[in-house]
Design an enzyme around this catalytic site. Structure first.
Site, PDB file in Angstrom:
ATOM      1  N   ASN A  31      -5.074  18.048  -4.347  1.00  0.00           N
ATOM      2  CA  ASN A  31      -5.591  17.734  -5.677  1.00  0.00           C
ATOM      3  C   ASN A  31      -7.065  17.340  -5.680  1.00  0.00           C
ATOM      4  O   ASN A  31      -7.669  17.213  -6.748  1.00  0.00           O
ATOM      5  CB  ASN A  31      -4.773  16.613  -6.320  1.00  0.00           C
ATOM      6  CG  ASN A  31      -4.793  15.343  -5.510  1.00  0.00           C
ATOM      7  OD1 ASN A  31      -4.172  15.297  -4.451  1.00  0.00           O
ATOM      8  ND2 ASN A  31      -5.484  14.313  -5.978  1.00  0.00           N
ATOM      9  N   GLY A  89      -8.832  19.550   0.344  1.00  0.00           N
ATOM     10  CA  GLY A  89      -7.590  20.226  -0.037  1.00  0.00           C
ATOM     11  C   GLY A  89      -7.729  21.054  -1.288  1.00  0.00           C
ATOM     12  O   GLY A  89      -7.178  22.164  -1.374  1.00  0.00           O
ATOM     13  N   SER A 143     -10.784  15.456  13.132  1.00  0.00           N
ATOM     14  CA  SER A 143     -12.021  14.787  12.704  1.00  0.00           C
ATOM     15  C   SER A 143     -12.902  14.592  13.935  1.00  0.00           C
ATOM     16  O   SER A 143     -12.397  14.467  15.060  1.00  0.00           O
ATOM     17  CB  SER A 143     -11.684  13.423  12.078  1.00  0.00           C
ATOM     18  OG  SER A 143     -12.821  12.588  12.009  1.00  0.00           O
ATOM     19  N   TYR A 165      -8.032   4.747  12.488  1.00  0.00           N
ATOM     20  CA  TYR A 165      -8.242   6.073  11.910  1.00  0.00           C
ATOM     21  C   TYR A 165      -8.576   7.085  13.001  1.00  0.00           C
ATOM     22  O   TYR A 165      -7.984   8.177  13.049  1.00  0.00           O
ATOM     23  CB  TYR A 165      -9.361   6.036  10.874  1.00  0.00           C
ATOM     24  CG  TYR A 165      -9.681   7.406  10.310  1.00  0.00           C
ATOM     25  CD1 TYR A 165      -8.838   7.995   9.377  1.00  0.00           C
ATOM     26  CD2 TYR A 165     -10.804   8.111  10.727  1.00  0.00           C
ATOM     27  CE1 TYR A 165      -9.104   9.262   8.864  1.00  0.00           C
ATOM     28  CE2 TYR A 165     -11.080   9.379  10.226  1.00  0.00           C
ATOM     29  CZ  TYR A 165     -10.227   9.950   9.295  1.00  0.00           C
ATOM     30  OH  TYR A 165     -10.481  11.209   8.804  1.00  0.00           O
TER      31      TYR A 165
END
Length: 301
Positions: free
Chosen positions: A23, A27, A146, A171
């Site tokens: 959304n 993506g 990443s 992360y």
């Protein structure tokens, strides 16, 4: 791949593509380009209202389905319906992710939120969709890594940072684990003789909604830092190119890893990216796979 852009994407007509976190950000660009080139795109999103708004912006064939990767119940429910409606799935883009810089938070299942969403949710989803992927011709699974994975490390005695929590390190660990997963998935698919291909990509340093959200808890100072950080990033349309290349380009092989070619892989044209050596260790891959199976209760390959 020199100078590759989305305009060079092969025709995707007749293909079913599932994009998590479709959304916004990477993506949304990925879903938009896949639909523009003829694919039927499933926007797998936590907020279906936001997904419907995104779908209205896309010129192509789309559908919106609810998926909260931080909830294994949601992953199972999503997959159970999808595999009935789409017996063959040509592409799964494990794009969705969260990045936090605040206190430690946990998922609905009690896992550290970044590890739950970025790693465990996608591990479970891939396994639950694998038979339908295998039913398609030349299906691919793209896992989003990443550049932060390069300096990260795993601690199998404390995968979820229950001790000495540092959000940024957690992360990076989640993205290292994602990278290990994508490579171990490739090894297992090849060993099983599966036609499905597992590849990886990372977007460099890209302008998405994750950066400002990560700093929201710092108030006005945090928002100022986020704005400064955005100045050093590349547009999301460029950041999405490595995963679009991994998903659609001719000649892509299992286990390949794509990212930007510029300084320290932060931006620029698509090229093969460099791996953290820890990510490529088959022993580490086997150990992480076993841990993910135990935590999710979902085993495959």
């Amino acid at each position: 791949m020199t100078g590759w852009t989305a305009d060079r994407m092969p025709d995707q007509s007749g293909r079913v593509a599932v994009v998590t976190g479709a959304n916004s950000g990477l993506g949304l660009v990925t879903a938009t380009e896949l639909a523009r080139h003829g694919a039927h795109v499933v926007l797998a999103v936590r907020d279906t209202a936001a997904g419907e708004r995104a779908a209205r912006r896309i010129d192509g064939d789309t559908e919106v389905r609810e998926l909260d990767l931080a909830s294994l119940d949601s992953v199972r429910a999503f997959a159970a319906k999808l595999v009935v409606d789409h017996p063959a799935i040509d592409l799964l883009v494990n794009n969705a992710g969260v990045v936090l810089l605040g206190p430690r938070r946990t998922s609905a299942d009690g896992f550290e939120l970044q590890f739950a969403t970025n790693v465990l949710g996608h591990f479970a989803l891939t396994g639950l969709l694998l038979d339908n992927l295998a039913a398609a011709r030349e299906a691919r699974v793209v896992s989003l890594s990443s550049i932060t994975h390069k300096n990260a490390s795993l601690d199998f005695d404390d995968l979820e940072f229950e001790r000495g929590y540092r959000a940024a390190a957690a992360y990076g660990r989640s993205k290292l684990a994602t990278t290990i997963f994508g490579l171990e998935l490739d090894r297992r698919l090849r060993s099983a003789g599966s036609p499905v291909v597992s590849v990886l990509a990372h977007p460099g340093v890209t302008r998405t909604n994750l950066t400002p959200r990560a700093w929201e808890h710092r108030g006005r100072a945090g928002r100022a830092i986020a704005r400064l950080g955005l100045l050093a990033t590349q547009p999301v349309e460029r950041g999405a190119l490595p995963q679009l290349y991994a998903a659609t380009a001719d000649g892509v092989r299992g286990g390949q890893f794509f990212g930007p070619a510029g300084l320290a892989e932060t931006r620029g044209r698509v090229t093969e990216a460099r791996l953290n050596p820890r990510a490529a260790d088959p022993a580490v891959g086997k150990r992480l796979w076993a841990a993910a199976e135990e935590l999710t209760g979902i085993g495959y390959l």
